[in-house]
Design a protein around this motif. Sequence first.
Motif: not given
Length: 478
Positions: A339, A367-368, A377
């Motif tokens: 992500s 990351s998201g 992740e």
Amino acid sequence: MKRSISAIALAAALLMPQSAGADSNAWVAVTDGVSDKIKVYDPVVYNWNTLPAQRWEWKPNAAAGYSSAEIAAWDGAADVKLRDSGFWGGQVMATVSGAGLATVAAYPGGKELWSVVQGGTGTVNLHSIEVLPTGDVATVGSVEGKVRLYGVSHGIATPITYDLPDAHGVHWDDTRDVLWAVGKFTLVGLHVNYVNGVPEFSEFRKVPIPLTNGEIPYGHDVWPVYGNTDRLWIAVNWRVWQYDIAQNSWDDSYVGASVLHDSGQMVKSVGNVPSGQIVYTFPKTGWVTDTVSFTNPTATRPVTGAQIYKARPWIPGYDGTSGTAQDNLALKSSPSSSSTYESSTWGRAKAVDGQSGSVAGSYGFSSGVGKTTNHTEWFATGFTSPQAFNTVVIYPRSDSGYVGAGFPIDFKIQVWNGSAWLDRVTVTGYPQPGNAPQTFSLGTTDWSTAIRIYATKIPKVGPTDYLMQFAEVEVLNQ
């Protein structure tokens, strides 16, 4: 030109059956006389007649910047090499054609960087080419019987020459700063010196090639023995020698010699990949074959209908490595992740942009956002061709108030072997670092197209979100 291979095709390649002898740590380039193209294949894919096996192809054309005269001087390659070039600002491909074209092109883009037309098969018959670290270019022609050196670095168009009857192969020895060339009877090593801005050759060594059963040797190929900077592969009629530079001696009893010496195998090209596996070609019809052969371990890769003259390990370093020790390979890589948070400040590409600190416009990778519990992740970065590396450096986030924030706690650093991710570093309970770079040795030198940071435990950043974050990733061969 570069062939686009779809994600579906790539996935199919990874599912292809593998030969027991296939070595996945280096691609192989071949010179094909049917298509008149240079084609690069992945040995891990068993069937080279399928698109997933082919990683790249090229021939000169107008779109790449070649003139009609240069295109007319191409009837397929007699040799091809991949090189790291500081002079040209990146990786380049060097190739020659018996029809007269000698050229250096950008890799993988394929654009023309330098070219000269020397004459056809009846006057020169180009057989090999080398790009020196300075940017100068050396060629050899069998009919002309000369080594030529073009002073590209000094803008000199007229080459200097060295007489070498039936000259067939040329290679730059970066350890000794010597240009090796092989001819009908002789192996010669040449220093290249500039005097008042003009290049000159001086002999480092000149040695006769041993006779085999009293026959004229007809030296055909010279290539480095990767893993031993004191040795060169020298292919001659009916025999493949290893020449020991330090001892000034010839060896035909190395591992794999008996296979290469089998009766009838007039080897046209020979080399090895970093694992030690030998890659070679010998003609089935005339001077060409439809099969690339391997030994230590044994494998074959046939290409239906092809007319292959030479096969080369697709390795950019003169001694089997990729670049100098401190080259950051990540700068020329393509990042991906499970992500990502993309903004004017954050993004995947900002973790491989050379900016090691978190600064305005480039804080690094995150990351998201929006996940409020721990989760997995990963961040990966891939290369257009296999590269040698043994060290990964991760620069923590360094902006005020968030120094070291988001650095993974439990994670692995992995390398791609062509079909699976291999663990190289496993870390648990890693404390939040300061802003100093965190260096991780892989414990071995890998030859791979990708690395991945795979985290199974990441910290909370701010009041709610669990994030993996860092400013920069470097991939080095130290």
